[in-house]
Write a protein that holds these residues in place. Structure first.
Motif, PDB file in Angstrom:
ATOM      1  N   ILE A 131      -5.681   0.924  11.829  1.00  0.00           N
ATOM      2  CA  ILE A 131      -4.498   1.785  11.912  1.00  0.00           C
ATOM      3  C   ILE A 131      -3.773   1.740  10.580  1.00  0.00           C
ATOM      4  N   HIS A 132      -3.336   2.866  10.180  1.00  0.00           N
ATOM      5  CA  HIS A 132      -2.610   2.957   8.901  1.00  0.00           C
ATOM      6  C   HIS A 132      -1.346   3.790   9.105  1.00  0.00           C
ATOM      7  N   ILE A 133      -0.206   3.152   9.051  1.00  0.00           N
ATOM      8  CA  ILE A 133       1.093   3.835   9.170  1.00  0.00           C
ATOM      9  C   ILE A 133       1.742   3.810   7.794  1.00  0.00           C
ATOM     10  N   LYS A 134       2.190   4.985   7.324  1.00  0.00           N
ATOM     11  CA  LYS A 134       2.705   5.083   5.949  1.00  0.00           C
ATOM     12  C   LYS A 134       3.926   6.002   5.885  1.00  0.00           C
ATOM     13  N   TRP A 135       4.768   5.697   4.888  1.00  0.00           N
ATOM     14  CA  TRP A 135       5.871   6.611   4.547  1.00  0.00           C
ATOM     15  C   TRP A 135       5.321   7.748   3.682  1.00  0.00           C
ATOM     16  N   LYS A 136       5.715   8.959   4.025  1.00  0.00           N
ATOM     17  CA  LYS A 136       5.267  10.129   3.270  1.00  0.00           C
ATOM     18  C   LYS A 136       6.439  11.101   3.114  1.00  0.00           C
ATOM     19  N   VAL A 137       6.407  11.854   2.041  1.00  0.00           N
ATOM     20  CA  VAL A 137       7.364  12.944   1.859  1.00  0.00           C
ATOM     21  C   VAL A 137       6.625  14.241   2.111  1.00  0.00           C
ATOM     22  N   VAL A 138       7.050  14.961   3.134  1.00  0.00           N
ATOM     23  CA  VAL A 138       6.412  16.212   3.522  1.00  0.00           C
ATOM     24  C   VAL A 138       7.456  17.323   3.482  1.00  0.00           C
ATOM     25  N   ASN A 139       7.196  18.329   2.633  1.00  0.00           N
ATOM     26  CA  ASN A 139       8.121  19.456   2.487  1.00  0.00           C
ATOM     27  C   ASN A 139       9.547  18.995   2.180  1.00  0.00           C
ATOM     28  N   GLY A 140       9.642  17.997   1.308  1.00  0.00           N
ATOM     29  CA  GLY A 140      10.945  17.525   0.879  1.00  0.00           C
ATOM     30  C   GLY A 140      11.619  16.570   1.840  1.00  0.00           C
ATOM     31  N   LYS A 141      10.973  16.228   2.982  1.00  0.00           N
ATOM     32  CA  LYS A 141      11.578  15.321   3.950  1.00  0.00           C
ATOM     33  C   LYS A 141      10.721  14.074   4.107  1.00  0.00           C
ATOM     34  N   LEU A 142      11.405  12.951   4.341  1.00  0.00           N
ATOM     35  CA  LEU A 142      10.712  11.688   4.543  1.00  0.00           C
ATOM     36  C   LEU A 142      10.255  11.570   5.996  1.00  0.00           C
ATOM     37  N   VAL A 143       8.996  11.200   6.194  1.00  0.00           N
ATOM     38  CA  VAL A 143       8.463  10.990   7.546  1.00  0.00           C
ATOM     39  C   VAL A 143       7.677   9.694   7.563  1.00  0.00           C
ATOM     40  N   LEU A 144       7.533   9.126   8.773  1.00  0.00           N
ATOM     41  CA  LEU A 144       6.690   7.951   8.975  1.00  0.00           C
ATOM     42  C   LEU A 144       5.421   8.444   9.654  1.00  0.00           C
ATOM     43  N   ARG A 145       4.353   8.519   8.906  1.00  0.00           N
ATOM     44  CA  ARG A 145       3.125   9.135   9.403  1.00  0.00           C
ATOM     45  C   ARG A 145       2.238   8.075  10.068  1.00  0.00           C
ATOM     46  N   LYS A 146       1.715   8.399  11.259  1.00  0.00           N
ATOM     47  CA  LYS A 146       0.796   7.506  11.979  1.00  0.00           C
ATOM     48  C   LYS A 146      -0.454   8.288  12.362  1.00  0.00           C
ATOM     49  N   PRO A 147      -1.587   7.592  12.545  1.00  0.00           N
ATOM     50  CA  PRO A 147      -2.827   8.281  12.928  1.00  0.00           C
ATOM     51  C   PRO A 147      -2.661   8.997  14.263  1.00  0.00           C
ATOM     52  N   SER A 148      -3.374  10.068  14.431  1.00  0.00           N
ATOM     53  CA  SER A 148      -3.249  10.892  15.636  1.00  0.00           C
ATOM     54  C   SER A 148      -3.721  10.183  16.897  1.00  0.00           C
TER      55      SER A 148
END
Length: 630
Positions: free
Chosen positions: A508-525
């Motif tokens: 499992i890999h959970i990461k901070w990402k910036v998507v379309n100018g916003k910060l999100v905490l991305r997790k595997p589907s």
């Protein structure tokens, strides 16, 4: 001198009562201009220590032609006299034997005022009209438009052959190549002259001494520079003076490649006296030469060979009365010297009001060419009489009001700058403060603010509730430990062991990402529960990946051009007067006696973006801005 030099132009005195005939007077003024003649009118005369009779008769003395417009009022009768000012003006024109064109209201014309003159004055008016009809050919008018047509026809007989049409000319409608090139270096573009600006430039060709009044954003500085360039090309030695040292720097930059000399008044006096400028290194808009220095400068000018045929003043409302004497001494020949004064009395921030050494009414620049639509609406709240906005700027412009609690000014300023950078690059922004000079005393001096700040706190609180996190742009040590402990308390020991093994296998890999100018905490589907998220927050590196903010320093503005990366220039409002920027963040932290004037000048500096940061405790002192509060 070539055809851009000063030549003779017919001057027309427009005499009438004013309160009941404003539209008629405007129509007659337009008729004069369209015939290449200069109207002399009472409406916009500068303040003077002369009485009404002296002013009226002086205006007649300056005229080549007299126009009298007579309706239902006889006019003001000065104390101790039996005649009105209007009849005195006519009598003086008759005494001078200049052409007298008389226009009397027709019975078919609607009444120009509700209340006519009292019986005694009405009798005098009737007698005066009868006298006019017996001695001259009189025109009768039915409307303002009819009056204009009759004046046009009458003036055509007096028009000098080949006199210029001041409303329509074949002179180039473009700014000079020199000015266009210098503006391009500042990453700014200017198109052709507006009709109003061109009209002013064209009229100035035929006047030696005149004032030009213009609202904020009407292009006074550009016209002053353009006129200086044209005079220089005509071989006329020209100097441009202003009060503001930063404005002088900007004007000098725009005049590069020409022979025009540009300088602020204080520096000019110091140069004349060969004084050490070191003591003036911390210049402020309030620093001015002492009277004894002016006296010495006058004596130096009497002996100097550095004289000028033309002097152009920008921001003339800041000049003191005594300064005009020094300026006159700078002319090669005072009688033939060209003096143009550009001013806006509404922008007078200094504790005095200048009296301009001119008797003629000023030309008017009323079209706003700077403030895009939304900003113009804010500026206009300060002076509702400011008319017009160029069509190109309508529907554009961003404005927003930011209120802050005491002690929260930097956080609120952060937000204002952050939102501004969504639309403009940092080098297009300036921060103006209404605090007193010098800028080194500002509460923003050398402050550091952060932009590109992401809201990591709300994301953490989605999963871990009931913890109070800091407002820091990145988690501090206290935040990191608090989140870890809270996450541990949520998970059982067995659960922690399971996910520890699972994560070692990188399943499992959970990461901070910036998507379309916003910060999100991305997790595997394939992760469907919050267990992995809770485990993620137990790690001592859970914050890694949150982008660092961009740190921006607020640097005292010393030049118009941007001087450092990741820096925003900070000016007090007075030191930036006469200048403009694509984006302005106006900081209003406290009350002062001239707060409204400072707010007007500050808001009117912005072209496309205006963010106003105000201490909420003083917002009530600026009702023009209070209405922006949502």
């Amino acid at each position: 001198m070539n055809d851009d030099s000063i030549t003779k132009i017919q001057r027309v005195m427009i005499s009438s009562t004013a309160r009941d005939l404003p539209e008629h007077r405007r129509k007659v003024m337009d008729a004069c201009l369209s015939q290449g003649m200069f109207p002399i009118m009472m409406e916009h005369l500068p303040a003077a220590d002369l009485d009404a009779i002296q002013i009226s008769l002086r205006m007649v003395d300056q005229a080549d032609i007299y126009i009298g417009i007579f309706a239902d009022r006889y006019g003001y009768i000065p104390g101790g006299y039996d005649e009105s000012l209007i009849e005195m003006e006519y009598n003086h024109a008759e005494h001078r034997s200049i052409p007298r064109l008389i226009f009397i209201i027709n019975d078919e014309h609607p009444k120009t005022c509700e209340d006519g003159d009292a019986y005694s004055k009405a009798a005098k008016l009737k007698k005066f009209k009868e006298r006019l009809c017996k001695s001259l050919i009189v025109n009768f008018f039915n409307s303002p438009e009819d009056l204009q047509a009759r004046v046009l026809n009458s003036l055509s007989f007096y028009r000098v052959k080949d006199a210029p049409n001041l409303l329509q000319s074949d002179t180039s409608l473009n700014f000079s190549a020199t000015l266009i090139a210098q503006m391009a270096k500042l990453d700014k573009t200017i198109e052709e002259l507006t009709a109003e600006q061109f009209q002013i430039l064209d009229m100035l060709r035929y006047q030696k001494r005149v004032a030009i009044a213009g609202c904020a954003g009407s292009g006074k500085t550009l016209i002053a520079v353009e006129k200086a360039i044209r005079l220089d090309k005509a071989g006329i030695r020209t100097m441009v003076l202003c009060h503001n040292k930063l404005l002088a720097h900007h004007i000098k930059y725009l005049l590069q490649g020409t022979g025009v000399y540009a300088i602020d008044f204080t520096s000019w006096v110091l140069k004349l006296l060969a004084k050490d400028k070191e003591s003036y290194s911390n210049w402020s808009c309030y620093e001015e030469p002492l009277d004894e220095m002016l006296s010495e400068a006058f004596d130096r000018l009497a002996e100097s060979t550095e004289k000028y045929e033309a002097v152009i003043i920008d921001e003339g409302q800041d000049f003191r009365d005594l300064w005009w004497t020094i300026i006159d001494a700078a002319f090669t020949d005072v009688a033939s010297g060209i003096l143009y004064i550009f001013y806006d009395d509404n922008q007078a921030l200094l504790p005095h009001r200048s009296k301009y050494p001119l008797v003629l009414a000023p030309f008017l620049l009323n079209k706003n060419c700077r403030n895009a639509g939304e900003i113009f609406r804010v500026v206009r709240k300060f002076h509702s009489q400011i008319p017009g906005l160029t069509a190109e700027l309508r529907g554009y412009g961003q404005t927003k009001l930011f209120l802050y609690e005491q002690g929260q000014h930097l956080q609120t300023l952060n937000q204002a700058v952050e939102e501004a950078t969504y639309s403009l690059q940092i080098d297009k922004l300036v921060i103006l403060t209404t605090e007193y000079d010098p800028v080194q005393n500002s509460m923003l001096y050398n402050a550091t603010i952060a932009t590109s700040i992401y809201d990591w706190q709300s994301i953490v609180n989605q999963y871990i509730e009931n913890i109070t996190l800091s407002n820091c742009p990145n988690p501090d040590d206290k935040d990191i430990l608090m989140v870890q402990k809270a996450a541990h308390s949520i998970l059982s020991r067995d659960f922690l062991k399971k996910w520890e093994d699972y994560s070692k296998n990188e399943a499992i890999h959970i990461k901070w990402k910036v998507v379309n100018g916003k910060l999100v905490l991305r997790k595997p589907s394939d992760v469907t529960s919050n267990g992995p998220i809770f485990y993620f927050f137990t790690r001592d590196d859970w914050f890694k990946g949150i982008p660092q903010p961009t740190m921006i320093k607020l640097c005292p503005g010393t030049m118009i051009e941007q001087t450092a990366a990741n820096a925003i220039r900070l000016f007090t409002v007075p030191t930036f007067k006469g200048l403009e920027a694509d984006g302005v963040i106006l900081f209003i932290p406290n009350a002062r006696a001239d707060l409204e004037a400072n707010s007007y000048v500050g808001t009117s500096r912005a072209k496309y973006l205006l963010h106003i940061v105000v201490n909420k405790d003083i917002l009530f002192r600026i009702p023009q801005l209070a209405c922006l509060e949502k």
